[in-house]
Design an enzyme around this catalytic site. Structure first.
Site, PDB file in Angstrom:
ATOM      1  N   HIS A  28     -12.146   2.566 -58.773  1.00  0.00           N
ATOM      2  CA  HIS A  28     -11.277   1.396 -58.954  1.00  0.00           C
ATOM      3  C   HIS A  28     -11.581   0.215 -58.045  1.00  0.00           C
ATOM      4  CE1 HIS A  28      -8.225   1.875 -55.594  1.00  0.00           C
ATOM      5  NE2 HIS A  28      -8.860   3.017 -55.508  1.00  0.00           N
ATOM      6  N   CYS A  31      -3.402   0.587 -47.821  1.00  0.00           N
ATOM      7  CA  CYS A  31      -2.826   1.917 -47.701  1.00  0.00           C
ATOM      8  C   CYS A  31      -1.846   2.003 -46.541  1.00  0.00           C
ATOM      9  CB  CYS A  31      -3.941   2.924 -47.528  1.00  0.00           C
ATOM     10  SG  CYS A  31      -5.258   2.658 -48.701  1.00  0.00           S
ATOM     11  N   THR A  38      -9.573  20.435 -64.777  1.00  0.00           N
ATOM     12  CA  THR A  38     -10.149  19.965 -66.040  1.00  0.00           C
ATOM     13  C   THR A  38     -10.758  18.581 -65.856  1.00  0.00           C
ATOM     14  OG1 THR A  38      -8.564  21.278 -67.266  1.00  0.00           O
ATOM     15  CG2 THR A  38      -9.618  19.475 -68.471  1.00  0.00           C
ATOM     16  N   ASN A  72     -12.843  -1.242 -44.792  1.00  0.00           N
ATOM     17  CA  ASN A  72     -11.962  -1.776 -45.834  1.00  0.00           C
ATOM     18  C   ASN A  72     -11.075  -2.909 -45.338  1.00  0.00           C
ATOM     19  OD1 ASN A  72     -11.072   0.763 -44.523  1.00  0.00           O
ATOM     20  ND2 ASN A  72      -9.113   0.252 -45.435  1.00  0.00           N
ATOM     21  N   THR A  94     -10.259   9.211 -51.697  1.00  0.00           N
ATOM     22  CA  THR A  94      -9.463  10.048 -50.798  1.00  0.00           C
ATOM     23  C   THR A  94      -9.901  11.506 -50.901  1.00  0.00           C
ATOM     24  OG1 THR A  94      -7.608   8.531 -50.980  1.00  0.00           O
ATOM     25  CG2 THR A  94      -7.097  10.773 -50.237  1.00  0.00           C
ATOM     26  N   SER A 115     -15.751   5.433 -55.176  1.00  0.00           N
ATOM     27  CA  SER A 115     -14.499   5.388 -55.933  1.00  0.00           C
ATOM     28  C   SER A 115     -14.615   4.386 -57.076  1.00  0.00           C
ATOM     29  CB  SER A 115     -13.368   4.974 -54.990  1.00  0.00           C
ATOM     30  OG  SER A 115     -12.164   4.853 -55.700  1.00  0.00           O
TER      31      SER A 115
HETATM   32  N1  PLP Z   1     -12.104   4.915 -48.213  1.00  0.00           N
HETATM   33  C1  PLP Z   1     -12.037   3.566 -48.130  1.00  0.00           C
HETATM   34  C2  PLP Z   1     -12.957   2.855 -47.197  1.00  0.00           C
HETATM   35  C3  PLP Z   1     -11.122   2.854 -48.917  1.00  0.00           C
HETATM   36  O1  PLP Z   1     -11.060   1.539 -48.814  1.00  0.00           O
HETATM   37  C4  PLP Z   1     -10.273   3.581 -49.783  1.00  0.00           C
HETATM   38  C5  PLP Z   1      -9.232   2.872 -50.573  1.00  0.00           C
HETATM   39  O2  PLP Z   1      -8.639   1.902 -50.155  1.00  0.00           O
HETATM   40  C6  PLP Z   1     -10.397   4.972 -49.853  1.00  0.00           C
HETATM   41  C7  PLP Z   1     -11.326   5.596 -49.048  1.00  0.00           C
HETATM   42  C8  PLP Z   1      -9.564   5.778 -50.785  1.00  0.00           C
HETATM   43  O3  PLP Z   1     -10.072   5.664 -52.105  1.00  0.00           O
HETATM   44  P1  PLP Z   1      -9.168   6.015 -53.359  1.00  0.00           P
HETATM   45  O4  PLP Z   1      -8.188   4.906 -53.520  1.00  0.00           O
HETATM   46  O5  PLP Z   1     -10.136   6.086 -54.504  1.00  0.00           O
HETATM   47  O6  PLP Z   1      -8.521   7.319 -53.100  1.00  0.00           O
END
Ligand code: PLP
Length: 395
Positions: free
Chosen positions: A203, A327, A239, A153, A74, A201
């Site tokens: 996770h 999300c 930090t 996603n 994000t 990212s």
């Molecule tokens: N972009 C895409 C394509 C994603 O699938 C996601 C998370 O679902 C994000 C951005 C956001 O990543 P983060 O969860 O690390 O903020």
């Protein structure tokens, strides 16, 4: 004996792998120094962060000083879009993105619009693939930014990033890709892709949450969005999250090493699942491209039923999936991705994303299909929409 829960939501997040966890642990308790400190504790932390940056740079074929750590996808998306908008606004205020971007991009675009930037959307076809010819017609001399995710996603469609980058560069625009779903799964060589910036990212690849990176090609101007201390070569204050950075790099190294093997294994699960669902569940639609698709993704719309009802029904049977994107779940809005692909609202409401992982098995997939068949039939029997279609009968 109680049945083990089944997790089919790896596009939302993945469990932290043991190796990353073990590598991170000492950085919470023993090697806890602030990398900005001028003493031995600080130096040990700097060393760990440098090694992590080197490892990630190597995987994506960049230089270490082109990798900036962030709090996740994000922030990377926000930074890429805002940072370029503000740094290049003297050249122009026209920016192009796809309509199926993550909310992190769409919400940023909306905010930039309020600041006076002109946001235009490239068209996508019914599989979610960007229409390159359309992009050629909307790009202009004053376009400063072209942004398109490498893989979606929700429906898993893999975009022609190299071709999009060529079009962006033909007008001197900066090319950005959100590779949050792609990194560690597909080859993400920034030189081969021809991108100037790329989000990643932790996770999504069996690394920790709350950590990510933004690749920024040397020579590019980018304004900061997190102003503060001198961290990240004065570009991103805050930090340094040393344990998370160490865990992210470890997970990324493993994902890269196992990439081809995992790709084969997970796509086998996905293909078996897709084939069985299409053959055994009536009135379903597979969303996204059949061929240009993330190996772990199967996204279906189930006609006559709300996605949420199937989700809850599967949850009761111990199977965790997602309706639309993680999300946006919780909102009853139809999926913006499916609407952009041209699906009618009814089908855009009834979608479920299954995303498999390297620990899933064929037995789990088979069990899930059996539960889906039973749940879908039961829900349809209760559905006024289904009944209204009158003559429709199960075969
Ligand atoms: N972009 C895409 C394509 C994603 O699938 C996601 C998370 O679902 C994000 C951005 C956001 O990543 P983060 O969860 O690390 O903020």
């Amino acid at each position: 004996m109680e049945k083990k829960p089944i997790y089919f939501d790896h596009a939302a997040t993945t469990p932290l792998c043991k190796e990353a966890f073990e590598k991170m642990t000492p950085y919470f308790t023993e090697i806890f120094g602030n990398p900005n400190s001028q003493h031995a504790y600080g130096r040990e932390s700097v060393k760990a962060v440098d090694e992590a940056r080197d490892a990630i740079a190597k995987i994506i074929n960049a230089k270490p000083n082109e990798v900036y750590f962030t709090s996740g996808g994000t922030e990377s998306d926000n930074w890429a879009m805002r940072g370029i908008a503000h740094a290049y606004m003297n050249k122009g205020k026209h920016m192009i993105i796809s309509p199926i971007e993550h909310a992190a991009m769409l919400a940023t675009a909306k905010a930039l619009k309020k600041e006076g930037f002109e946001i235009e959307f490239m068209k996508v076809d019914e599989d979610g693939l960007v229409d390159l010819e359309h992009l050629k017609t909307i790009i202009r001399d004053d376009t400063i930014f072209v942004g398109c995710m490498m893989a979606n996603n929700e429906v898993g469609t893999i975009e022609p990033i190299k071709e999009i980058a060529e079009i962006a560069h033909s007008k001197g625009a900066v090319m950005f890709t959100d590779a949050v779903q792609a990194a560690g799964v597909l080859k993400t060589d920034v030189k081969e892709l021809g991108v100037d910036m790329m989000s990643m990212s932790g996770h999504k690849i069996y690394g920790p949450k709350g950590i990510g990176a933004l690749y920024v090609r040397n020579g590019l101007k980018i304004d900061s969005i997190l102003t503060g201390g001198h961290q990240e070569r004065m570009k991103r204050g805050g930090t340094t999250n040393v344990p998370a950075i160490v865990g992210f790099a470890e997970a990324f190294k493993i994902a890269d090493r196992e990439r081809e093997e995992n790709f084969k294994y997970v796509s086998k699960l996905r293909d078996h699942f897709i084939e069985r669902v299409l053959a055994e569940v009536p009135f379903v639609k597979l969303n996204g491209s059949r061929e240009k698709r993330l190996p772990a993704n199967a996204d279906f719309s189930f006609k006559f039923i709300e996605g949420e009802s199937i989700l809850f029904s599967l949850d009761l049977a111990g199977i965790s999936v997602s309706s639309g994107s993680a999300c946006s779940s919780g909102s009853l809005e139809p999926s913006h991705v499916l609407l952009a692909l041209g699906l009618p609202e009814e089908l855009a409401h009834g979608s479920i994303r299954f995303s498999f992982g390297k620990h899933n098995t064929l037995e789990e997939v088979d069990y899930a299909v059996d539960v889906i068949k039973e749940s879908v039939q039961r829900l349809r029997e209760m559905s006024p929409l289904f009944k209204a279609e009158g003559e429709i009968k199960y075969v």
